[in-house]
Design a protein around this motif. Structure first.
Motif, PDB file in Angstrom:
ATOM      1  N   GLY A   1       0.603  -1.147   0.259  1.00 33.98           N
ATOM      2  CA  GLY A   1       0.001   0.195   0.575  1.00 33.98           C
ATOM      3  C   GLY A   1       0.656   1.778   0.187  1.00 33.98           C
TER       4      GLY A   1
ATOM      5  N   VAL B   1       1.501   4.305   1.509  1.00 31.09           N
ATOM      6  CA  VAL B   1       1.329   4.464   2.929  1.00 31.09           C
ATOM      7  C   VAL B   1       2.497   5.403   3.651  1.00 31.09           C
ATOM      8  CG1 VAL B   1       0.044   4.211   5.315  1.00 31.09           C
ATOM      9  CG2 VAL B   1      -1.456   3.298   3.176  1.00 31.09           C
TER      10      VAL B   1
ATOM     11  N   VAL C   1       1.737   1.185  10.169  1.00 32.95           N
ATOM     12  CA  VAL C   1       0.267   0.552  10.407  1.00 32.95           C
ATOM     13  C   VAL C   1      -0.055  -0.247  11.331  1.00 32.95           C
ATOM     14  CG1 VAL C   1       0.005   1.523   7.687  1.00 32.95           C
ATOM     15  CG2 VAL C   1       0.624  -1.122   8.557  1.00 32.95           C
TER      16      VAL C   1
ATOM     17  N   THR D   1      -4.976  -1.004  10.420  1.00 34.19           N
ATOM     18  CA  THR D   1      -5.434   0.759  10.873  1.00 34.19           C
ATOM     19  C   THR D   1      -4.186   1.438  10.764  1.00 34.19           C
ATOM     20  OG1 THR D   1      -5.145  -0.227  12.863  1.00 34.19           O
ATOM     21  CG2 THR D   1      -6.936  -0.222  12.938  1.00 34.19           C
ATOM     22  N   SER D   2      -4.088   3.256  10.896  1.00 37.65           N
ATOM     23  CA  SER D   2      -2.799   3.959  11.345  1.00 37.65           C
ATOM     24  C   SER D   2      -3.948   4.890  11.777  1.00 37.65           C
ATOM     25  CB  SER D   2      -2.659   3.962  10.612  1.00 37.65           C
ATOM     26  OG  SER D   2      -3.311   5.220   9.210  1.00 37.65           O
TER      27      SER D   2
ATOM     28  N   TYR E   1      -5.540   7.051   8.014  1.00 34.73           N
ATOM     29  CA  TYR E   1      -6.360   6.879   7.736  1.00 34.73           C
ATOM     30  C   TYR E   1      -7.384   5.545   8.215  1.00 34.73           C
ATOM     31  CZ  TYR E   1      -2.467   8.984   4.632  1.00 34.73           C
ATOM     32  OH  TYR E   1      -2.091   9.957   4.001  1.00 34.73           O
ATOM     33  N   LYS E   2      -8.084   4.987   7.025  1.00 29.71           N
ATOM     34  CA  LYS E   2      -8.719   4.415   7.426  1.00 29.71           C
ATOM     35  C   LYS E   2      -8.701   2.524   5.912  1.00 29.71           C
ATOM     36  CE  LYS E   2     -12.592   3.938   8.400  1.00 29.71           C
ATOM     37  NZ  LYS E   2     -14.383   4.281   8.771  1.00 29.71           N
ATOM     38  N   PHE E   3      -9.234   2.256   6.821  1.00 30.63           N
ATOM     39  CA  PHE E   3      -8.716   0.931   4.938  1.00 30.63           C
ATOM     40  C   PHE E   3      -9.467   0.020   4.948  1.00 30.63           C
ATOM     41  CE2 PHE E   3      -4.950   2.167   7.011  1.00 30.63           C
ATOM     42  CZ  PHE E   3      -3.704   2.655   5.732  1.00 30.63           C
TER      43      PHE E   3
ATOM     44  N   GLN F   1      -6.065   0.475  -0.101  1.00 28.39           N
ATOM     45  CA  GLN F   1      -5.994   2.117  -0.703  1.00 28.39           C
ATOM     46  C   GLN F   1      -6.181   2.654   0.714  1.00 28.39           C
ATOM     47  OE1 GLN F   1      -4.929   3.017  -3.611  1.00 28.39           O
ATOM     48  NE2 GLN F   1      -4.893   1.101  -4.160  1.00 28.39           N
ATOM     49  N   PRO F   2      -5.693   4.154   0.788  1.00 27.99           N
ATOM     50  CA  PRO F   2      -6.279   4.218   1.799  1.00 27.99           C
ATOM     51  C   PRO F   2      -6.781   5.608   1.966  1.00 27.99           C
ATOM     52  CG  PRO F   2      -3.586   5.276   0.847  1.00 27.99           C
ATOM     53  CD  PRO F   2      -3.806   3.982   0.434  1.00 27.99           C
TER      54      PRO F   2
ATOM     55  N   PRO G   1      -8.077   9.025   3.796  1.00 31.97           N
ATOM     56  CA  PRO G   1      -7.414  10.222   4.715  1.00 31.97           C
ATOM     57  C   PRO G   1      -8.790   9.268   5.996  1.00 31.97           C
ATOM     58  CG  PRO G   1      -7.560  10.619   2.949  1.00 31.97           C
ATOM     59  CD  PRO G   1      -7.796   9.460   2.147  1.00 31.97           C
ATOM     60  N   LYS G   2      -8.214   9.917   7.157  1.00 34.15           N
ATOM     61  CA  LYS G   2      -9.841   9.834   8.171  1.00 34.15           C
ATOM     62  C   LYS G   2      -9.778  11.406   8.402  1.00 34.15           C
ATOM     63  CE  LYS G   2      -8.154   6.604  11.400  1.00 34.15           C
ATOM     64  NZ  LYS G   2      -7.471   6.181  12.618  1.00 34.15           N
TER      65      LYS G   2
END
Length: 148
Positions: free
Chosen positions: A38, A40, A44, A77-78, A81-83, A128-129, A131-132
């Protein structure tokens, strides 16, 4: 003569696990690995049914649970970002067919017991990340439109 017979018995006893094993179990034994790629820049956390891998950079290689391949979810998770979850599917391990020919019913039974008749249908995944902040802004927009 007695010594030779005793040596043969010991050799057979020591080689029994190898002789009674099966092709797929020998070749693919243990839990399979998958690779997650990914774009990113931050670390993560990857959670499988087998283990949690905190603070890793992508690409990452992780182990998955062999006994529950079909439908197994891998969560990433990070902080920013959401995945989407990765959902595994299983495929037939080709070594099983060789074992049916060479090892017969006993070897195939061992493969079934260890679930080495299955493998992940896909070994490489690209995530694919999302963005939160963007996700939260879209959520807020949707809520304000539904109030109208």
């Amino acid at each position: 003569m007695k010594r030779t017979i005793k040596s043969i018995k010991v050799a057979l006893l020591l080689s029994a696990p190898v002789l009674l094993s099966s092709c797929a179990t020998i070749v693919a034994g243990g839990n399979p690995s998958i690779t997650i790629n990914g774009d990113v820049s931050e670390k993560v956390t990857i959670t499988t049914e087998k283990e949690t891998y905190p603070n890793v950079n992508l690409p990452a290689v992780v182990k998955v649970n062999r006994h529950h391949l079909d439908g197994q979810r891998i969560q990433i998770t990070s902080d920013n970002y959401k995945f989407n979850d990765i959902v595994l599917e299983k495929a037939v391990n080709e070594w099983t067919f060789g074992n049916i020919l060479l090892g017969g019913i006993i070897g195939w039974g061992i493969d079934l017991g260890t679930n080495c008749v299955s493998k992940p249908a896909q070994k490489n995944f690209t995530i694919q990340p999302i963005p939160k902040q963007q996700n939260d802004a879209v959520k807020g927009k949707d809520e304000s439109e539904s109030e109208k």
